[in-house]
Design an enzyme around this catalytic site. Structure first.
Site, PDB file in Angstrom:
ATOM      1  N   LYS A 177      62.570  58.450  48.685  1.00 47.70           N
ATOM      2  CA  LYS A 177      63.178  57.156  48.979  1.00 47.70           C
ATOM      3  C   LYS A 177      64.657  57.312  49.313  1.00 47.70           C
ATOM      4  O   LYS A 177      65.134  56.783  50.342  1.00 47.70           O
ATOM      5  CB  LYS A 177      63.020  56.208  47.790  1.00 47.70           C
ATOM      6  CG  LYS A 177      63.605  54.824  48.045  1.00 47.70           C
ATOM      7  CD  LYS A 177      63.513  53.926  46.808  1.00 47.70           C
ATOM      8  CE  LYS A 177      64.578  54.296  45.800  1.00 47.70           C
ATOM      9  NZ  LYS A 177      64.634  53.327  44.677  1.00 47.70           N
ATOM     10  N   ASP A 195      61.017  50.825  48.183  1.00 49.72           N
ATOM     11  CA  ASP A 195      61.494  50.485  46.843  1.00 49.72           C
ATOM     12  C   ASP A 195      60.549  49.446  46.245  1.00 49.72           C
ATOM     13  O   ASP A 195      59.486  49.155  46.806  1.00 49.72           O
ATOM     14  CB  ASP A 195      62.949  50.010  46.874  1.00 49.72           C
ATOM     15  CG  ASP A 195      63.110  48.635  47.519  1.00 49.72           C
ATOM     16  OD1 ASP A 195      62.121  48.099  48.086  1.00 49.72           O
ATOM     17  OD2 ASP A 195      64.227  48.075  47.449  1.00 49.72           O
TER      18      ASP A 195
END
Length: 291
Positions: A177, A195
């Site tokens: 991420k 997320d």
């Protein structure tokens, strides 16, 4: 919960004004609440049923249509972490774990002034660095990551952040991420940032049923053109923070209502839903739906 129906935003049925609570007896109130709850569930189920037989082509078209709508809703969507260099973005993203972007942005000006490059982090006094980042939480683990990051950059990359996903994810404190955040926002390399907001919304939209972030990233990447991946990430995260909240999404004023299989999970009454919209874009978002 849904009251007797009337036409509202995007052609969906919305709730009529509520009856004065003072004029309703406890028995009536209880029956009314149960009735509204049943209607809300039925409305959500009916909406989901519209997409039950959706083809792959239909899903692709819907996903891209929703992305275009999000572009109208959030024309200025961007990374909400403050940074001026790739290293600053990497540091800010590491600090954002279990912490709000607002808190990180309050913390980083002094941090960035003190630690200007990878060498500064590599040679940082642990106690001093911990005090700088203490407000972001988990400061001991994050200190380990920042010192380790600085050392790894000096040892492997001449003090500079690499520009590829495989190299970035090998660095301390940087997972997939964070790597996609860096690639998309510091190096203009398209990436999808999965997320909690992103995963929640694409699952509500039935773009994917996957729970694993990597599988979500790949599934969404097959629906949206690669050139749009970074901006899609920003738009979805903006929408999740401002409109499609985890507990109570503002369904009644959502521009995506007609394309959302989960329409009705939150309030469909426009007045009730409007009060749930957050952020500096609230007025703009409500104007787009005629509020």
């Amino acid at each position: 919960m849904r009251e007797p129906r009337s036409t509202g935003v995007n052609g969906h049925e919305t709730a009529a004004p509520a009856t004065d609570a003072a004029s309703v007896t406890p028995k009536e109130s209880s029956a009314s609440t149960a009735g509204k709850s049943t209607k809300s569930v039925r409305g959500t189920t009916k909406q989901a049923a519209r997409f039950a037989g959706e083809t792959r082509l239909g899903l692709v078209r819907r996903a891209r249509r929703m992305n275009r709508t999000l572009a109208l809703a959030f024309p200025d969507a961007h990374c909400e972490l403050d940074f001026t260099t790739p290293l600053e973005l990497a540091v800010a993203t590491i600090l954002s774990a279990q912490c709000t972007d607002v808190r990180v942005n309050l913390t980083t000006p002094a941090l960035f002034a003190r630690y200007r490059d990878a060498k500064a982090y590599a040679e940082a006094d642990r106690t001093e660095l911990e005090e700088f980042i203490r407000p972001t939480g988990f400061f001991r683990n994050k200190t380990n990551s920042l010192i380790g990051l600085g050392q790894a950059l000096l040892e492997r990359h001449d003090g500079e952040l690499p520009r590829t996903l495989p190299e970035l994810v090998k660095l301390p404190g940087i997972g997939r991420k964070t790597a996609n955040v860096i690639l998309g926002n510091a190096f203009d390399v398209p990436g999808i940032t999965v997320d909690t907001h992103f995963s929640r919304l694409v699952q509500r939209w039935k773009w994917t049923t996957a729970d694993d972030p990597v599988k979500i990233e790949h599934a969404v990447g097959e629906l949206i053109d690669r050139k749009d991946w970074t901006m899609l990430s920003h738009r979805v995260i903006f929408h999740g923070r401002r409109v499609c909240h985890a507990r109570k999404p503002a369904c009644g004023v959502c521009l995506l209502a007609k394309d959302c299989p989960s329409y009705g999970v939150g309030p469909t009454d426009p007045v009730t839903a409007a009060a749930l919209v957050k952020g500096p874009e609230a007025e703009h978002l409500l104007e787009l739906v005629g509020r």
